[in-house]
Design a protein around this motif. Structure first.
Motif, PDB file in Angstrom:
ATOM      1  N   VAL A   2      -6.892  -3.092   1.306  1.00  0.00           N
ATOM      2  CA  VAL A   2      -5.434  -3.119   1.149  1.00  0.00           C
ATOM      3  C   VAL A   2      -4.842  -3.718   2.406  1.00  0.00           C
ATOM      4  O   VAL A   2      -5.181  -3.312   3.519  1.00  0.00           O
ATOM      5  CB  VAL A   2      -4.870  -1.705   0.924  1.00  0.00           C
ATOM      6  CG1 VAL A   2      -3.354  -1.758   0.772  1.00  0.00           C
ATOM      7  CG2 VAL A   2      -5.498  -1.055  -0.299  1.00  0.00           C
ATOM      8  N   ALA A  24       2.431  -4.499  -0.074  1.00  0.00           N
ATOM      9  CA  ALA A  24       1.036  -4.058  -0.121  1.00  0.00           C
ATOM     10  C   ALA A  24       0.240  -4.904  -1.096  1.00  0.00           C
ATOM     11  O   ALA A  24       0.605  -5.007  -2.267  1.00  0.00           O
ATOM     12  CB  ALA A  24       0.967  -2.594  -0.541  1.00  0.00           C
ATOM     13  N   LYS A  28      -3.544  -0.124  -4.990  1.00  0.00           N
ATOM     14  CA  LYS A  28      -2.601   0.812  -4.412  1.00  0.00           C
ATOM     15  C   LYS A  28      -2.728   2.164  -5.091  1.00  0.00           C
ATOM     16  O   LYS A  28      -2.485   2.287  -6.284  1.00  0.00           O
ATOM     17  CB  LYS A  28      -1.176   0.259  -4.523  1.00  0.00           C
ATOM     18  CG  LYS A  28      -0.959  -0.987  -3.668  1.00  0.00           C
ATOM     19  CD  LYS A  28       0.381  -1.637  -3.933  1.00  0.00           C
ATOM     20  CE  LYS A  28       0.364  -2.435  -5.215  1.00  0.00           C
ATOM     21  NZ  LYS A  28      -0.524  -3.613  -5.118  1.00  0.00           N
ATOM     22  N   LEU A  31       0.508   5.548  -0.852  1.00  0.00           N
ATOM     23  CA  LEU A  31       1.095   4.876   0.305  1.00  0.00           C
ATOM     24  C   LEU A  31       2.009   5.825   1.043  1.00  0.00           C
ATOM     25  O   LEU A  31       2.699   6.649   0.428  1.00  0.00           O
ATOM     26  CB  LEU A  31       1.858   3.634  -0.121  1.00  0.00           C
ATOM     27  CG  LEU A  31       0.961   2.504  -0.612  1.00  0.00           C
ATOM     28  CD1 LEU A  31       0.970   2.462  -2.129  1.00  0.00           C
ATOM     29  CD2 LEU A  31       1.411   1.177  -0.045  1.00  0.00           C
ATOM     30  N   TYR A  50       1.253   6.046  -6.070  1.00  0.00           N
ATOM     31  CA  TYR A  50       1.750   4.809  -6.669  1.00  0.00           C
ATOM     32  C   TYR A  50       1.790   4.860  -8.189  1.00  0.00           C
ATOM     33  O   TYR A  50       2.698   4.326  -8.813  1.00  0.00           O
ATOM     34  CB  TYR A  50       0.895   3.639  -6.199  1.00  0.00           C
ATOM     35  CG  TYR A  50       1.608   2.318  -6.206  1.00  0.00           C
ATOM     36  CD1 TYR A  50       1.400   1.395  -7.220  1.00  0.00           C
ATOM     37  CD2 TYR A  50       2.492   1.994  -5.187  1.00  0.00           C
ATOM     38  CE1 TYR A  50       2.059   0.186  -7.220  1.00  0.00           C
ATOM     39  CE2 TYR A  50       3.155   0.784  -5.180  1.00  0.00           C
ATOM     40  CZ  TYR A  50       2.940  -0.120  -6.198  1.00  0.00           C
ATOM     41  OH  TYR A  50       3.602  -1.309  -6.205  1.00  0.00           O
ATOM     42  N   ASN A  74       5.265  -5.397  -5.517  1.00  0.00           N
ATOM     43  CA  ASN A  74       4.174  -4.778  -4.739  1.00  0.00           C
ATOM     44  C   ASN A  74       4.683  -4.232  -3.412  1.00  0.00           C
ATOM     45  O   ASN A  74       4.031  -4.383  -2.365  1.00  0.00           O
ATOM     46  CB  ASN A  74       3.053  -5.786  -4.489  1.00  0.00           C
ATOM     47  CG  ASN A  74       2.351  -6.181  -5.763  1.00  0.00           C
ATOM     48  OD1 ASN A  74       2.043  -5.346  -6.604  1.00  0.00           O
ATOM     49  ND2 ASN A  74       2.122  -7.478  -5.925  1.00  0.00           N
ATOM     50  N   ALA A  95      -2.010   3.215   3.737  1.00  0.00           N
ATOM     51  CA  ALA A  95      -2.490   3.395   2.372  1.00  0.00           C
ATOM     52  C   ALA A  95      -3.879   4.012   2.361  1.00  0.00           C
ATOM     53  O   ALA A  95      -4.638   3.879   3.319  1.00  0.00           O
ATOM     54  CB  ALA A  95      -2.520   2.048   1.640  1.00  0.00           C
TER      55      ALA A  95
END
Length: 121
Positions: A2, A24, A28, A31, A50, A74, A95
């Motif tokens: 990531v 990002a 994901k 986060l 997420y 994103n 993340a």
């Protein structure tokens, strides 16, 4: 893997607002936003799962900060209102790809470069 890129920091007077962005790339899962002031330990500010949008905040920012996500972009945001001098810090987006989605910075694997937030009285 990531990759995270933060933006949106700056200088404001007490009572003001800023919005931080974290773009990002990659998978994901969880986060978070963290901050670290000089001479202090890094602390969790807010985090978001997420897939569901489930979120949590540090007590010190509840009611003032809001974490949100834009899946099309994103991007995860941290809207910061009623900023106070004690909010001054370097803010980091982070993340992790699995496990508990918490505010513990040591649980996060991937980190952005940080963006400075300075609040003057």
């Amino acid at each position: 893997q990531v990759q995270l890129v933060e933006s949106g920091g700056g200088s404001v007077q007490a009572g003001g607002s800023l919005r931080l962005s974290c773009r990002a790339s990659g998978y994901k899962y969880c986060l978070g936003w963290f901050r670290q002031a000089p001479g202090k330990e890094r602390e969790g500010v807010a985090r978001i799962l997420y897939s569901s949008g489930n979120n949590d905040y540090a007590d010190s920012v509840k009611g003032r900060f809001t974490i949100s996500q834009d899946n099309a972009k994103n991007t995860v945001y941290l809207q910061m209102n009623s900023l106070q001098p004690e909010d001054t810090a370097m803010y980091y987006c982070a993340a992790r790809s699995f496990g508990s989605c918490s505010l513990r910075y040591m649980d996060f694997t991937y980190w952005g470069q940080g963006t400075q937030v300075t609040v003057s009285s």
